[in-house]
Design an enzyme around this catalytic site. Structure first.
Site, mmCIF file in Angstrom:
data_model
loop_
_atom_site.group_PDB
_atom_site.id
_atom_site.type_symbol
_atom_site.label_atom_id
_atom_site.label_comp_id
_atom_site.label_asym_id
_atom_site.label_seq_id
_atom_site.Cartn_x
_atom_site.Cartn_y
_atom_site.Cartn_z
ATOM 1 N N GLY A 139 -35.506 135.117 3.339
ATOM 2 C CA GLY A 139 -36.781 135.749 3.178
ATOM 3 C C GLY A 139 -37.589 135.052 1.631
ATOM 4 C CD GLN A 188 -38.424 136.983 -5.297
ATOM 5 O OE1 GLN A 188 -37.020 136.404 -5.226
ATOM 6 N NE2 GLN A 188 -39.752 136.823 -5.669
ATOM 7 C CB SER A 189 -33.898 134.065 -0.032
ATOM 8 O OG SER A 189 -31.985 133.460 1.128
ATOM 9 C CG ASN A 190 -30.831 137.346 -3.728
ATOM 10 O OD1 ASN A 190 -31.336 137.924 -5.182
ATOM 11 N ND2 ASN A 190 -30.844 138.699 -3.243
ATOM 12 C CB CYS A 194 -32.857 130.433 0.074
ATOM 13 S SG CYS A 194 -33.108 130.493 1.841
#
Ligand SMILES: *Cc1c(COP(=O)(O)O)cnc(C)c1O
Length: 337
Positions: free
Chosen positions: A73, A75-77, A79
């Protein structure tokens, strides 16, 4: 049983994270509640993903990769942790991030900002493209290969048989942590975490089996539904069995997914979820995030209020991180503050 045949992993995360008893919360809810502080796996690396990435990056380096590709997504943690771990390993990172309008991507704050700081290549894709993620991975892989790179694909959340080792080994820590808190008989213990791509829950279940621990594992789905995650967990565990030749079977009853707390949807919050976050901040001085840990915590609290012993005598709540995803939500907290 033991963790023999555990594949190679890198040492990037700060592991043996603390297991802390939340005494005010335990008093309030009437059972012992411990937080496994996996938000403390590293400052910029904070959260559960780096445990899985230690195994995935070891595999990538072993295969001679020069670039990792992954997705998540906006705001991917996951990534963000991948982008930073890539730098540590001397690799490049391409991240496919989901957004409604790729021509107008979200502001570069929170995790997005950190990915940019770490020099990740961001490719914005639509929710429809995200549904065809395998094709997107192929497209990016081909593009990078044409530029002479050697790509390695890390699935969403790092959740496959390799990544799940991160939580197999975390389960070993939890067992030792409980011992040092004087808990020797694990019966009546439930280990709870948020479930977003299934790798954490799968690893915990596999760890419980491999170590022969007498405790329960529960995942709170923050998207999709129970059936979806039961199938995800089954498929990861079955790949694990095949790849590592471990004779373990996990029955349907052991896969406990607590559905009913997705609320308004992935990364969308209800006031009661935000309220649970700010109340815990004031009760224990621990910050949760609205996308994962806030929902899992709200679930745990609500279920315990309905039935104090629903999780046995003791809960180990895994604080899976997400702190950077909290900041973009600041305006939504205004009404409480
Ligand atoms: C990804 C994530 C989870 C979910 O873990 P999965 O292994 O993807 O199910 C939980 N909490 C946070 C903060 C996360 O970033």
């Amino acid at each position: 049983m033991s963790l023999a045949n555990c594949p190679d992993h890198l040492e990037i995360a700060r592991k043996k994270t603390p297991l802390q008893k939340m005494s005010h919360l335990s008093q309030k809810l009437g059972v012992d509640i411990f937080f496994k502080r996996d938000d403390l796996t590293g400052s910029e690396l904070s959260g559960n993903k780096i445990r899985k990435l230690e195994f995935l990056f070891a595999d990538a380096l072993g295969k001679g990769a020069t670039t990792v590709i992954t997705c998540g997504g906006a705001q991917s943690n996951h990534c963000r942790a991948t982008a930073i771990a890539a730098v540590r390993c001397g690799l490049q990172a391409t991240v496919l991030l989901r957004t409604g309008d790729p021509h107008n991507p979200p502001a570069a704050d929170g995790n997005i900002f950190l990915m940019k700081l770490a020099g990740a290549e961001i490719v914005w894709i639509t929710p429809d493209e995200y549904k065809q993620i395998e094709q997107m991975f192929q497209r990016e892989s081909d593009r990078l290969a044409r530029r002479g790179r050697i790509p390695y694909i890390i699935p969403e959340g790092g959740s496959n048989h390799i990544g799940s080792w991160g939580y197999v080994t975390a389960m070993q820590e939890i067992k030792e942590d409980l011992h040092s808190h004087g808990v020797i008989d694990l019966m009546g213990t439930t280990v709870i975490s948020a479930t977003g791509s299934g790798g954490t829950t799968s690893g915990l279940l596999l760890g419980k089996k491999l170590l022969g621990l007498d405790l329960d594992v529960a995942g709170v789905n923050v998207c999709d539904d129970e059936e979806y995650f039961v199938n995800r967990v089954r498929s990861i565990c079955s790949d694990f069995r095949q790849k590592y030749g471990r004779d373990i079977s996990i029955s349907r009853d052991e896969i406990r997914i607590i559905d009913g707390y997705v609320g308004r949807g992935y990364a969308l919050s209800r006031p009661e979820e935000l309220q649970a976050i700010y109340k815990l901040a004031r009760l224990e001085g621990v910050m949760l995030d609205p996308v994962y840990t806030g929902k899992a915590f709200y679930c745990m609290e609500s279920e315990l209020k309905k039935d104090r012993y629903i999780f046995g005598d003791r809960v180990v709540f895994i604080h899976t991180g997400g702190i950077f995803g909290l900041f973009p939500f600041a305006p939504q907290f205004e009404e409480f503050l």
